[in-house]
Write an enzyme that holds these catalytic residues in place. Structure first.
Site, PDB file in Angstrom:
ATOM      1  N   LEU B  81       0.845  -1.193   0.000  1.00  0.00           N
ATOM      2  CA  LEU B  81       0.000   0.000   0.000  1.00  0.00           C
ATOM      3  C   LEU B  81       0.884   1.249   0.000  1.00  0.00           C
ATOM      4  CD1 LEU B  81      -2.467  -1.047   2.811  1.00  0.00           C
ATOM      5  CD2 LEU B  81      -2.732  -1.352   0.342  1.00  0.00           C
ATOM      6  N   HIS B 119      -3.285  10.842  -8.075  1.00  0.00           N
ATOM      7  CA  HIS B 119      -4.259   9.725  -7.955  1.00  0.00           C
ATOM      8  C   HIS B 119      -5.086   9.870  -6.681  1.00  0.00           C
ATOM      9  CE1 HIS B 119      -5.526   5.385  -8.168  1.00  0.00           C
ATOM     10  NE2 HIS B 119      -5.581   5.558  -6.852  1.00  0.00           N
ATOM     11  N   GLU B 120      -4.410  10.037  -5.531  1.00  0.00           N
ATOM     12  CA  GLU B 120      -5.139  10.084  -4.247  1.00  0.00           C
ATOM     13  C   GLU B 120      -6.069  11.294  -4.188  1.00  0.00           C
ATOM     14  OE1 GLU B 120      -3.533   6.572  -3.437  1.00  0.00           O
ATOM     15  OE2 GLU B 120      -5.201   7.574  -2.426  1.00  0.00           O
ATOM     16  N   HIS B 123      -9.324  10.618  -5.542  1.00  0.00           N
ATOM     17  CA  HIS B 123     -10.257  10.031  -4.554  1.00  0.00           C
ATOM     18  C   HIS B 123     -10.841  11.118  -3.676  1.00  0.00           C
ATOM     19  CE1 HIS B 123      -9.366   5.945  -5.538  1.00  0.00           C
ATOM     20  NE2 HIS B 123      -8.125   5.963  -5.103  1.00  0.00           N
ATOM     21  N   HIS B 129     -11.837   3.912  -8.201  1.00  0.00           N
ATOM     22  CA  HIS B 129     -10.836   3.337  -9.100  1.00  0.00           C
ATOM     23  C   HIS B 129     -11.422   3.040 -10.483  1.00  0.00           C
ATOM     24  CE1 HIS B 129      -8.053   2.069  -5.587  1.00  0.00           C
ATOM     25  NE2 HIS B 129      -7.640   3.187  -6.169  1.00  0.00           N
ATOM     26  N   ALA B 233       7.351  -5.169 -34.889  1.00  0.00           N
ATOM     27  CA  ALA B 233       8.065  -6.076 -33.978  1.00  0.00           C
ATOM     28  C   ALA B 233       8.100  -7.458 -34.619  1.00  0.00           C
ATOM     29  CB  ALA B 233       7.362  -6.143 -32.627  1.00  0.00           C
TER      30      ALA B 233
END
Lengths: 82, 367
Positions: B81, B119-120, B123, B129, B233
């Site tokens: 975490l 990111h946080e 929230h 998410h 590729a």
């Protein structure tokens, strides 16, 4: 009668514990004691939920790809909104 | 994108924040800058404004802590975490916590504070998410450079707060490709030790014989140093190498590992300097030759002598009747060449020199 059941290896136990801890934290797997049948159903259902979220193959099994994702560094907020 | 239940959001667009303590990993000014930049990411695309408080209670209280740090939601030491945040609301609502046991950096050498903070704070503003591996709100950490929001993130936050009335010019990352989109085209296709890798935009699908569902992953999360766009590729099974082309450079993979000494210029293969991009590449195991397609022409590279065959380039249309146009990607299986162009794939018999079948390009993805 002959039984083909054999105890889990310690590695399997580690994987199981990792998965349960992950699914409890991020997918609302109920914690605490349950009947063995209900808990394995719960666990498999939550594994499937997690596999669906990460677009992995939805098997309900703790395969290598699923475990690899569980080991990735990540955010601590649960993946399911509830 | 996902929101929290009941689409929790801040009722007032003027949100306050306070940085309660600092990590010793970075200078105080660097933490301030990272947090401010992270807030600006969201402010640029919404009407939200963020005012910094230096004391008292702010909507978003930002702090660093390790293990149990006061909210009965403990961190777990290094790795695992990295941080967490709470949805908008009173009290702990909006609060954002970083795991002090992580190494926080301004670059890619450890966990980049700006990326994790952006990111946080998503929230803290009401985003949950996302399942899009290219979205900022995807739960797994990936170091990325450039503009952090994907279209998916912008759509989600604007569904809560609306757009910025004075929009800044931003260049959101395209969303993850939909594998069964009938118009789907590919950038490159190659084998890799029995798997098939298909490149599209910033992503690649991985098809494993035993897996029903192809797996979509960000290129950068597996190979951080390879560009976000692959042109071509191919796999040379004899050398156990996959060569990846992007622009005038090429990389080699041994398995999933990058081989030292790359990138190299494609001209080392014997291509003239005028060639700036390879459209498609395919190794013909039966002849030991690798075909390199550029525009309407193609070249033949001898893997054994490591030289370009003479008499090239030759015209694709002349040598591969039925393949009239440019080629996006190519693969070779059991005597058949598979040319991918736009949303179609042409199954071409290398021996009888004719197109046997035309399918949708994404039939390779079981669509």
């Amino acid at each position: 009668a002959q039984s083909s059941a054999k105890p889990l290896s310690s590695e399997d136990i580690d994987k199981q514990l990792l998965a349960e801890k992950y699914l409890r934290r991020f997918y609302g797997l109920p914690s605490g004691l349950q009947g063995s049948r209900t808990s394995s159903n719960f666990l498999q259902a939550k594994i499937k939920e997690m596999q669906k979220f990460f677009k992995l193959e939805v098997t309900g099994n703790l395969d290598d790809n699923t475990l690899a994702v569980m080991k990735e560094p990540r955010c601590g907020v649960p993946d399911i909104g509830e | 994108y996902n929101h929290f239940p009941r689409h929790l959001k801040w009722e007032n667009n003027n949100v306050t924040f306070r940085i309660v303590n600092y990590t010793p990993d970075l200078k105080k000014a660097d933490v301030d800058k990272a947090i401010r930049r992270a807030l600006n990411v969201w402010a640029d695309v919404t009407p939200l404004t963020f005012k910094k408080l230096y004391e008292g209670n702010a909507d978003i209280m930002i702090s660093f802590g390790s293990k149990e740090h006061g909210d009965y939601n403990p961190f777990d030491g290094p790795g695992g975490l990295l941080a967490h945040a709470y949805p908008p609301g009173q009290g702990i609502g909006g609060d954002t916590h970083f795991d002090e046991d992580e190494q926080w950096t301004k670059d890619s050498s450890a966990y980049n504070l700006f990326i994790v903070a952006a990111h946080e704070l998503g929230h803290a503003l009401g985003m949950s998410h996302s399942t899009d591996p290219g979205a900022l709100m995807y739960p797994i950490y990936t170091y990325t450079t450039g503009y952090p929001l994907a279209e998916d993130d912008i759509e989600g936050i604007q569904a809560l707060y609306g757009p910025n009335p004075n929009p800044k010019k931003v260049k959101p990352r395209p969303d993850a490709p939909k594998k069964c989109d009938p118009e789907l085209t590919f950038d490159a296709v190659t084998e890799l030790r029995g798997e098939t890798i298909i490149f599209k935009d910033r992503y690649y699908w991985r098809i494993h014989p035993q897996m029903v569902e192809p797996e979509l992953t960000l290129i950068k999360s597996t190979w951080p140093s390879i560009p976000n766009k692959v042109d071509a590729a191919y796999e040379n099974p004899e050398k156990d190498l996959v060569i990846i082309f992007s622009g005038i450079r090429m990389w080699a993979l041994n398995g999933y590992n990058l081989v030292d000494g790359y990138p190299k210029y494609i001209h080392k293969l014997g291509l003239p300097k005028s060639v700036r991009k390879i459209d498609a590449a395919v190794h013909i195991k039966d002849t030991g030759k690798t075909l390199l397609f550029t525009d309407e022409d193609y070249w033949s590279y001898d893997e054994t002598t490591e030289t370009m065959d003479s008499g090239y380039p030759r015209s694709i249309e002349d040598d591969f009747p039925g393949i009239e146009d440019e080629v996006d990607a190519a693969a070779y299986h059991y005597g058949y060449l598979y040319f991918f162009h736009e949303h179609l794939q042409y199954e071409y018999s290398y021996n009888s020199k004719k197109v046997f079948r035309i399918q949708r390009a994404n039939s390779i993805l079981n669509c």
